[in-house]
Design an enzyme around this catalytic site. Structure first.
Site, PDB file in Angstrom:
ATOM      1  N   LYS A 163     -26.109  47.727   4.723  1.00  9.85           N
ATOM      2  CA  LYS A 163     -26.203  46.306   4.381  1.00  9.85           C
ATOM      3  C   LYS A 163     -25.535  46.090   3.032  1.00  9.85           C
ATOM      4  O   LYS A 163     -25.890  46.752   2.047  1.00  9.85           O
ATOM      5  CB  LYS A 163     -27.677  45.915   4.325  1.00  9.85           C
ATOM      6  CG  LYS A 163     -27.976  44.472   4.667  1.00  9.85           C
ATOM      7  CD  LYS A 163     -29.495  44.325   4.776  1.00  9.85           C
ATOM      8  CE  LYS A 163     -29.905  42.929   5.152  1.00  9.85           C
ATOM      9  NZ  LYS A 163     -31.371  42.789   5.119  1.00  9.85           N
TER      10      LYS A 163
HETATM   11  O1  G3P Z   1     -33.725  39.111   6.398  1.00 11.25           O
HETATM   12  C1  G3P Z   1     -33.716  38.556   5.129  1.00 11.25           C
HETATM   13  C2  G3P Z   1     -35.101  38.233   4.736  1.00 11.25           C
HETATM   14  O2  G3P Z   1     -35.829  39.386   4.411  1.00 11.25           O
HETATM   15  C3  G3P Z   1     -35.214  37.229   3.656  1.00 11.25           C
HETATM   16  O3  G3P Z   1     -36.297  36.462   3.976  1.00 11.25           O
HETATM   17  O4  G3P Z   1     -38.159  34.946   3.558  1.00 11.25           O
HETATM   18  O5  G3P Z   1     -37.243  36.364   1.684  1.00 11.25           O
HETATM   19  O6  G3P Z   1     -35.942  34.445   2.566  1.00 11.25           O
HETATM   20  P1  G3P Z   1     -36.945  35.502   2.880  1.00 11.25           P
END
Ligand code: G3P
EC number: 2.2.1.2
Length: 217
Positions: free
Chosen positions: A83
């Site tokens: 990633k």
């Molecule tokens: O896949 C990306 C994710 O982990 C981010 O999620 O909720 O931190 O925006 P969030």
């Protein structure tokens, strides 16, 4: 549509994996921090558990170090997807690592133009962040639609991995639009089963089972 689980918690991955719900896993530095585990150790454990792609994120910001980190990460297991962030250096690392034959997930995508660049750089997955766009009153689903249209217009094979999914409606809308993959926290995937009419209907059936003393075993 493929389901990836967005977590580094082994027990949560195992529970969903046993039900056939896990086509892959995504992690990021915040999820690794939350797990309290060493990145290499926990990633290896996840790869042993799951057959599909397991995204592990680089820590560097320059292309050369990202490539070196990516080459170390892919030694963990065959199903590692490296990633990298959607920066110019991240795109350089993406090109080199995909040319080496590795899967690359380009993350932190917030515009269709960024997604176009990632596809040109040969990304296996592009990760548009829906929830974080919604957080600033932009439309995360509109981004998924735009990327779907652009990739289909030109036959790009980069898979749209809808990320930063916070609600069951994000999953539903991603499926309607035709995102190739969603990655969601285990709690969001599990809450897809909930419906008040299911609960109400089951309560009524249970009352009748009791009243009529219906027995099977
Ligand atoms: O896949 C990306 C994710 O982990 C981010 O999620 O909720 O931190 O925006 P969030």
């Amino acid at each position: 549509m493929k389901f990836f689980v967005d977590t580094a918690e082994i027990d949560a991955i195992a529970e969903l994996n046993d039900l056939g719900m896990v086509d892959g896993v995504t992690t990021n530095p915040s999820l690794i921090k939350k797990s309290g585990r060493d990145i290499i150790e926990v990633t290896k454990e996840i790869c042993n558990l799951v057959d599909g792609p397991v995204s592990a994120e680089v820590t560097a910001t320059d292309a050369e170090t990202m490539i070196a980190e990516g080459r170390k990460l892919v030694e963990i297991a065959e199903n590692i997807a490296v990633k990298v962030p959607l920066t110019w250096d991240g795109l350089k690392a993406c090109k080199t690592l995909t040319d080496d034959g590795h899967m690359v997930n380009v993350t932190l995508c917030f515009s269709a133009n960024q997604a176009l660049l990632a596809a040109k750089a040969g990304a296996t997955f592009i990760s548009p962040f829906i929830g974080r766009l919604d957080d600033i009153n932009l439309d995360g689903m509109e981004l998924i639609e735009d990327i779907r249209t652009i990739y289909d217009n030109y036959g790009f094979e980069t898979q749209i991995l809808a990320a930063s999914i916070r609600t069951v409606n994000h999953v539903l809308d991603s499926a309607r639009i035709g995102a190739d993959v969603i990655t969601a926290p285990p709690a969001v995937i599990k809450s897809m089963v909930n419906h008040p009419l299911t609960d109400k209907g089951l309560d009524a059936f249970l009352a009748d089972i009791k009243a009529a003393e219906i027995k099977i075993l």
